[in-house]
Design an enzyme around this catalytic site. Structure first.
Site, mmCIF file in Angstrom:
data_model
loop_
_atom_site.group_PDB
_atom_site.id
_atom_site.type_symbol
_atom_site.label_atom_id
_atom_site.label_comp_id
_atom_site.label_asym_id
_atom_site.label_seq_id
_atom_site.Cartn_x
_atom_site.Cartn_y
_atom_site.Cartn_z
ATOM 1 N N PRO A 149 0.796 -1.228 0.000
ATOM 2 C CA PRO A 149 0.000 0.000 0.000
ATOM 3 C C PRO A 149 0.827 1.276 0.000
ATOM 4 C CG PRO A 149 -0.105 -1.105 2.146
ATOM 5 C CD PRO A 149 0.543 -2.063 1.187
ATOM 6 N N ASN A 150 0.326 2.219 -0.771
ATOM 7 C CA ASN A 150 0.843 3.587 -0.875
ATOM 8 C C ASN A 150 2.151 3.701 -1.656
ATOM 9 O OD1 ASN A 150 -1.290 4.791 0.714
ATOM 10 N ND2 ASN A 150 -0.367 3.749 2.463
ATOM 11 N N ARG A 191 5.188 11.015 -2.449
ATOM 12 C CA ARG A 191 4.851 10.647 -1.060
ATOM 13 C C ARG A 191 6.054 10.894 -0.146
ATOM 14 N NH1 ARG A 191 4.649 4.491 1.299
ATOM 15 N NH2 ARG A 191 3.950 5.053 3.381
ATOM 16 N N TYR A 232 11.117 8.893 1.533
ATOM 17 C CA TYR A 232 11.126 7.831 0.527
ATOM 18 C C TYR A 232 11.848 8.195 -0.765
ATOM 19 C CZ TYR A 232 7.722 5.814 3.713
ATOM 20 O OH TYR A 232 7.122 5.294 4.829
ATOM 21 N N ASN A 248 8.167 -5.500 -0.690
ATOM 22 C CA ASN A 248 8.004 -4.308 0.143
ATOM 23 C C ASN A 248 6.520 -4.224 0.452
ATOM 24 O OD1 ASN A 248 7.819 -1.920 1.459
ATOM 25 N ND2 ASN A 248 8.918 -0.701 -0.072
ATOM 26 N N ALA A 257 3.017 -0.755 4.915
ATOM 27 C CA ALA A 257 2.550 -0.841 6.295
ATOM 28 C C ALA A 257 2.078 -2.241 6.685
ATOM 29 C CB ALA A 257 1.426 0.168 6.509
ATOM 30 N N GLU A 289 12.504 -9.323 2.389
ATOM 31 C CA GLU A 289 11.785 -8.130 2.861
ATOM 32 C C GLU A 289 12.615 -6.902 2.488
ATOM 33 O OE1 GLU A 289 11.121 -7.987 7.096
ATOM 34 O OE2 GLU A 289 10.509 -5.890 7.007
ATOM 35 N N HIS A 347 12.744 -2.493 2.090
ATOM 36 C CA HIS A 347 12.174 -1.172 2.394
ATOM 37 C C HIS A 347 13.090 -0.072 1.884
ATOM 38 C CE1 HIS A 347 9.269 -3.010 5.081
ATOM 39 N NE2 HIS A 347 10.263 -3.710 5.591
ATOM 40 N N ARG A 370 12.777 4.309 12.834
ATOM 41 C CA ARG A 370 11.606 5.195 12.777
ATOM 42 C C ARG A 370 10.677 4.943 13.974
ATOM 43 N NH1 ARG A 370 9.122 4.903 6.958
ATOM 44 N NH2 ARG A 370 7.971 6.683 7.821
#
Ligand code: DQA
Length: 154
Positions: free
Chosen positions: A13-14, A21, A26, A77, A80, A101, A103, A110
């Site tokens: 998502p996103n 964004r 990012y 990725n 969330a 995984e 990112h 964070r």
């Protein structure tokens, strides 16, 4: 490697909003930019890619299941959903194809709610914090894992 299975690159998502964004977190690369860079790097390594994005958790589960037969490795990725999805965790466990995984940011540095990764508890390994380059490092890792699986003695 004419019959080499592709690397699946799955985005949650996103991530369709990359480029605009929160660019301070990012970066400025769009998802299309990242797709092209992944395809180029994978091509140099003798692999194709299947590159997809969805905001829907179940669709990501379906694509992980698809990769079970059709992919050599998965770069995931999950956005969330990384931090919340038992369904993605279980799908990774079920498919038997290595999942990396990945990112752009480093979730460990964070907010606290990003410090838990349900994806990471099932994944082969994690690459995070290198911006768009995280994906290229993940392509390298995926190609190595795939090569080892296809010809363990090489
Ligand atoms: C992300 C990190 C996640 O915590 C966040 O929810 C994202 C993007 C990353 O690539 O840095 O959507 O996966």
């Amino acid at each position: 490697m004419p019959d080499a299975k592709p690397i699946y690159v799955l985005n949650g998502p996103n991530l369709n909003l990359l480029g605009t964004r929160e660019p301070d977190i990012y970066g400025h690369a769009t998802l299309a930019d990242i797709e092209k860079a992944c395809a180029d790097r994978a091509g140099q390594l003798g692999r194709g890619i299947v590159f997809r994005q969805s905001n829907v958790e179940g669709e990501l589960v379906d694509w992980l299941q698809e990769a079970r037969d059709k992919g050599c490795a998965v770069i995931l990725n999950a956005g969330a959903y990384t931090h919340t999805s038992v369904a993605l965790h279980d799908a990774i466990k079920a498919i038997g194809v290595p999942v990396i995984e990945t990112h752009l940011s480093n979730p460990a540095a964070r907010e606290e709610f990003r410090h838990v990764s349900l994806v990471g508890k099932a994944a082969k390994g994690v690459i995070a914090g290198f911006g768009a380059a995280s994906y290229l490092l993940a392509v390298e890792a995926a190609a190595l894992l795939a090569r080892d699986q296809e010809s363990p003695a090489a």
